[in-house]
Enzyme design. Structure first.
Site, mmCIF file in Angstrom:
data_model
loop_
_atom_site.group_PDB
_atom_site.id
_atom_site.type_symbol
_atom_site.label_atom_id
_atom_site.label_comp_id
_atom_site.label_asym_id
_atom_site.label_seq_id
_atom_site.Cartn_x
_atom_site.Cartn_y
_atom_site.Cartn_z
ATOM 1 N N CYS A 115 -1.706 -14.578 5.073
ATOM 2 C CA CYS A 115 -1.326 -15.992 5.012
ATOM 3 C C CYS A 115 -1.149 -16.575 6.412
ATOM 4 O O CYS A 115 -1.301 -17.785 6.606
ATOM 5 C CB CYS A 115 -0.060 -16.170 4.183
ATOM 6 S SG CYS A 115 1.328 -15.170 4.695
ATOM 7 N N GLY A 130 0.802 -1.213 0.000
ATOM 8 C CA GLY A 130 0.000 0.000 0.000
ATOM 9 C C GLY A 130 0.835 1.262 0.000
ATOM 10 O O GLY A 130 0.700 2.125 -0.883
#
Length: 644
Positions: A174, A28
């Site tokens: 994850c 980001g």
């Protein structure tokens, strides 16, 4: 007359084109930062990120497109940034910054390092590497509409670890989906599962095993192929979790076996994940039901919400909550959605049961409903504008550093709404290093309270040194006059010690442990304080940076207290790489939203600092969570103050 190249002085523009800088993270903030750097005139850039591009990244990471899904973030970010400035020299690494290859000598190649990370372990590591290499670091972070940028320079400013941080509340996707290691990971997963089954589905809240986990599959082409497989002709059409659940009539047993048996068995096929972790244990409804029938239920005492149910008890709670939520959906009609609320009993029961079953599968102690409720918080969305504002501030601070004006650098907070002086951006003078910091002090030292008869060597290594103190490859020597090596970063040298207790090596109240992490060029002295009075499920406590009841260090051992950052001790570690996920991130915050906008904090103590513009004393916010941070969409330019 001053010569200008664009908006910059010619001398500064020339410096930018020749200066080599490192960007850690291409998510980001990293995408915005890389674009800003090449447009400002930086020509020599290296960028590193271990993550691959996910569909959920595309709404805010604008260097990526749908065709890039599954590919390396660093590599695609490089290719996209070169379109802005083809003459730039950008080197991209699809790798973890914690890989031993990126040692102190690697960091010394750069004049400036800029962090665009999303997890504390990597931030701690880069902080220590920059201290060891004596290179300026610009740290940054965002959390919803809040943001922060600060400059770290060895000996002149606080380092990233000078101020204690609240318990980490941000986690890579994850980790949530594949390798949870803490109860909060399982609680976040359970809340996302609630939305996937009963609420509004969100691509950022996927709960199935993450096949694109970079730690499980290192070939970007294979990852990309899997990510785009559903778009290929002849491929089996994928259906959402909610559609599948509806097709089963929200059958609790089928849901249970899918989530806690089939998905776990699939995770076990990703064998790379379990080489150094304890593998999860799948659960089967019929087997649990059979074993429960042969056992007598033990009576529970105390308040109901504070009882910790057994595995079968959580199975029954899961079944009952699914049936209740199914009925609520049916009452609302077709296309209805439920909203998770911690004060809604069926919703809270569902999250408690699902989280506890996942905790059990991954060998964690299960929690009471009360504990789960207190840990569950709100998800803070990632805001594209926040990332853009923070990335711009990083470049402005970088320009000050390259101009030789380090004294004019500031810590800058981006607030959700204007403060009393109608400012969104609040600059504060940089703090001096903390004398008690266990990282950047001249002789870092802490006292750790634990039970030496119950604490194993592997817990010291994993839970205390790696998780709590952020080390990567620690070597531990007991100060017992013999120099006994308790833990070695050389693979296989001390593995036989792992399942032994500290007391087996003569460690007792007042013992001292000398820890060295050669990769980070970091040394720490731990004073052991033995106790048998720790709270339930608490393995250890960090008492403080000064010894409590520990004896003074013997003079002959003082030579071992190497000042961190000593270049003579810089050498790569021989340990295996610690993988890092760098942008698929979930940020958790408390439910409380009543903080004043002018000094919003997430915890810690407020300190008074001089406002950089007015000279007035103002409240400085401590760093929030992992990177403390934040951002906001600015509609009024008058609310953004000049930084120079």
């Amino acid at each position: 007359m001053v010569q200008l190249v664009g908006a910059l002085r010619k001398e500064l523009a020339d410096s930018l084109s020749s200066s080599k800088v490192l960007v850690v993270g291409a998510g980001g903030i990293g995408c915005e930062l890389l674009k800003n750097l090449v447009l400002t005139g930086f020509k020599n850039i290296e960028v590193i990120d271990l993550d691959t591009i996910d569909v959920s990244n595309l709404n805010r990471q604008f260097l990526f497109q749908k065709k890039h899904v599954g590919k390396s973030k660093a590599q695609v970010a490089k290719e996209s940034a070169l379109r802005f400035c083809p003459s730039a020299n950008i080197t991209a690494y699809h790798d973890s910054i914690m890989n031993p290859d990126y040692n102190v000598e690697y960091f010394r190649k750069f004049v400036l390092v800029m962090n665009a990370l999303d997890n504390r372990a990597a931030r701690n590591h880069v902080n220590r590497m920059c201290l060891a290499a004596d290179i300026p670091l610009i740290e940054s972070g965002t959390a919803g509409y809040l943001g922060q940028v600060t400059v770290i320079k060895k000996g002149l400013t606080e380092c990233y670890e000078c101020q204690p941080k609240a318990t980490q509340k941000t986690f890579p996707g994850c980790t949530i989906r594949n390798t949870p290691s803490e109860p909060i990971h399982c609680i976040v997963w359970a809340k996302y599962l609630f939305n996937q089954l009963f609420g509004e589905e969100d691509a950022d809240q996927e709960v199935s095993p993450d096949t694109a986990d970079p730690e499980a599959a290192w070939n970007p082409e294979e990852t990309a192929a899997r990510a785009t497989a559903s778009e290929q002709d002849g491929d089996i059409k994928r259906i959402s979790t909610k559609e599948w659940a509806r097709s089963t009539g929200y059958d609790p047993v089928k849901l249970f076996n899918k989530l806690f048996k089939d998905d776990i068995m699939y995770l076990l096929t990703m064998d790379k994940l379990w080489k150094k972790r304890k593998a999860p244990l799948p659960l089967d409804w019929l087997q649990l039901q059979s074993s429960a029938c042969t056992q007598e239920a033990s009576p529970h005492s105390g308040l109901k919400d504070q009882q910790v149910l057994g595995v079968w008890g959580n199975c029954q709670l899961f079944q009952h909550s699914v049936e209740t939520l199914r009925s609520q959906l049916q009452e609302k009609g077709d296309g209805a959605e439920l909203v998770w609320d911690k004060d809604d009993p069926p919703a809270m029961d569902f999250v408690t049961a699902a989280a506890n079953l996942r905790m059990h599968i991954f060998s964690m102690n299960m929690k009471s409903r009360f504990d789960v409720k207190s840990m569950a918080g709100n998800i803070i969305p990632a805001i594209a504008t926040t990332n853009a504002v923070i990335a711009g501030l990083i470049v402005l601070e970088g320009l000050k550093i390259l101009s030789g004006e380090l004294e004019s650098c500031r810590t800058i907070f981006l607030n959700k709404c204007p403060n009393l002086r109608k400012k969104l951006l609040v600059p504060c003078i940089l703090d001096r290093p903390s004398a008690d910091c266990y990282v950047c002090a001249s002789k870092p030292e802490v006292t750790v309270k634990l039970n030496v008869q119950k604490t194993m060597v592997v817990s010291l290594q994993d839970r205390i040194l790696k998780e709590r103190f952020g080390m990567v490859a620690p070597d531990v020597q007991i100060e017992d006059g013999k120099g006994t090596i308790l833990i070695s970063s050389e693979e296989g040298e001390t593995e036989a010690n792992n399942n032994k207790f500290l007391s087996d090596f003569g460690i007792r109240n007042g013992s001292r442990l000398q820890i060295d992490d050669f990769l980070q060029d970091y040394t720490l002295l731990i004073n052991v304080l033995h106790t048998e009075e720790l709270e339930r499920d608490v393995e250890f406590e960090v008492v403080g940076d000064a010894p409590d009841k520990a004896p003074p260090p013997p003079s002959k051992e003082e030579a071992n207290s190497i000042t961190n950052g000593n270049k003579d001790s810089a050498q790569p570690s021989t340990s295996t790489k610690v993988p890092e996920s760098e942008d698929d991130l979930m940020i958790i915050d408390s439910d409380e939203e009543g903080e004043p906008c002018s000094s919003a904090t997430s915890g810690g103590t407020k300190r008074k600092h001089s406002d950089a513009e007015t000279g007035e004393t103002s409240t400085k916010r401590p760093r929030t969570n992992q990177s403390s941070a934040a951002g906001v969409e600015d509609d009024d330019d008058d609310d953004i103050i000049a930084l120079d």
